[in-house]
Scaffold this motif. Sequence first.
Motif, PDB file in Angstrom:
ATOM      1  N   UNK A   1      24.886  -3.983  38.034  1.00  0.00           N
ATOM      2  CA  UNK A   1      26.108  -3.731  37.292  1.00  0.00           C
ATOM      3  C   UNK A   1      27.132  -2.753  37.705  1.00  0.00           C
ATOM      4  N   UNK A   2      27.340  -1.591  37.231  1.00  0.00           N
ATOM      5  CA  UNK A   2      28.734  -1.137  37.295  1.00  0.00           C
ATOM      6  C   UNK A   2      29.436  -1.555  38.596  1.00  0.00           C
ATOM      7  N   UNK A   3      30.514  -2.305  38.449  1.00  0.00           N
ATOM      8  CA  UNK A   3      31.379  -2.678  39.567  1.00  0.00           C
ATOM      9  C   UNK A   3      32.764  -2.930  38.990  1.00  0.00           C
ATOM     10  N   UNK A   4      33.703  -3.311  39.829  1.00  0.00           N
ATOM     11  CA  UNK A   4      35.091  -3.466  39.394  1.00  0.00           C
ATOM     12  C   UNK A   4      35.210  -4.450  38.238  1.00  0.00           C
TER      13      UNK A   4
ATOM     14  N   UNK B   1      23.474  -2.613  31.448  1.00  0.00           N
ATOM     15  CA  UNK B   1      23.433  -1.718  32.590  1.00  0.00           C
ATOM     16  C   UNK B   1      22.257  -0.752  32.509  1.00  0.00           C
ATOM     17  N   UNK B   2      22.025  -0.203  31.310  1.00  0.00           N
ATOM     18  CA  UNK B   2      20.941   0.776  31.129  1.00  0.00           C
ATOM     19  C   UNK B   2      19.574   0.124  31.343  1.00  0.00           C
ATOM     20  N   UNK B   3      19.398  -1.074  30.781  1.00  0.00           N
ATOM     21  CA  UNK B   3      18.105  -1.769  30.937  1.00  0.00           C
ATOM     22  C   UNK B   3      17.846  -2.083  32.413  1.00  0.00           C
TER      23      UNK B   3
ATOM     24  N   UNK C   1      19.972  -0.018  45.419  1.00  0.00           N
ATOM     25  CA  UNK C   1      21.389  -0.207  45.732  1.00  0.00           C
ATOM     26  C   UNK C   1      22.275   0.809  45.034  1.00  0.00           C
ATOM     27  N   UNK C   2      21.732   1.512  44.065  1.00  0.00           N
ATOM     28  CA  UNK C   2      22.500   2.601  43.445  1.00  0.00           C
ATOM     29  C   UNK C   2      21.558   3.712  43.031  1.00  0.00           C
TER      30      UNK C   2
ATOM     31  N   UNK D   1      26.371   4.738  38.463  1.00  0.00           N
ATOM     32  CA  UNK D   1      26.856   4.634  39.847  1.00  0.00           C
ATOM     33  C   UNK D   1      27.416   3.225  40.063  1.00  0.00           C
ATOM     34  N   UNK D   2      28.705   3.145  40.402  1.00  0.00           N
ATOM     35  CA  UNK D   2      29.356   1.843  40.567  1.00  0.00           C
ATOM     36  C   UNK D   2      29.303   1.383  42.021  1.00  0.00           C
TER      37      UNK D   2
END
Length: 257
Positions: free
Chosen positions: A57-60, A74-76, A98-99, A104-105
């Motif tokens: 998740x976090x991304x544009x 995102x949290x799960x 990856x993060x 962290x996006x």
Amino acid sequence: MANRIILILAVLALGNAPRAQAAAFYDLPGAAELSAPPPPPAQEERARTRICVDPGHPNTFNSATNMVNGTNENRINWQVGQRLERVLKEAGYDVVMTRNAELHSVENKDRARICNAAGAALVVHLHCESTPGTGFALYYPDRQGTFDYKNDPENGFRGPSAQVREDSRAFSAVMFNAMRGGLAGTLAAQGVYGDSRTAVGSNQGALTFSIFSEIPTLTIEMVVLTNRKDAEFIKAAAGQEKMAAAIAAGIRLYRAP
Ligand SMILES: [Zn+2]
């Protein structure tokens, strides 16, 4: 006489001194010892199989931080990802994430590139569904896709290769059986699907991180987070551990540490 007693006491004291201290007095290393090469690595230090874990998740395009049943996707993804990292390391794998933080996006194509560059044997992308229904589902790249983001310099990039698609399909079948067994009686097994049928995949032909992947790649929709029972399962530490163990079992069946 007094001098002799002091000498004897000194000798006794040295005799009882810890070995390190005695070594400091008498065994200073010579030049040859200082320049001696390090010992060869132990047998256990051979290369381990490296697994890439992508907590989605976090991304544009989507932070996935909107609250659903008292948590958010995102949290799960992040919490299960951390547990999976630990379980895999305990099983003898090398793990690349990856993060490095919950918020962290990282862009989706970069998630694939991180795993490719790390020399990982395979990657699992952890997500949660938010459609009607319940249970887990797996998606693998069944078609070559074309990256479709007009503002990106790599717009039009095509992938993944036929080999990656074939390996991903085989990996998804092994993973499905492992997860169905590991989660039996707890979570419904929805099935294995081509990722060309996802929202993004139906536009591009494949998910973005599938297009850029050079290794077997699998998207795991772990639960339907909008389903209250699924959400309660995956919010609990015990549920997350069960999920991580089931996914690790699938990885182990497909690729040994
Ligand atoms: Zn997602």
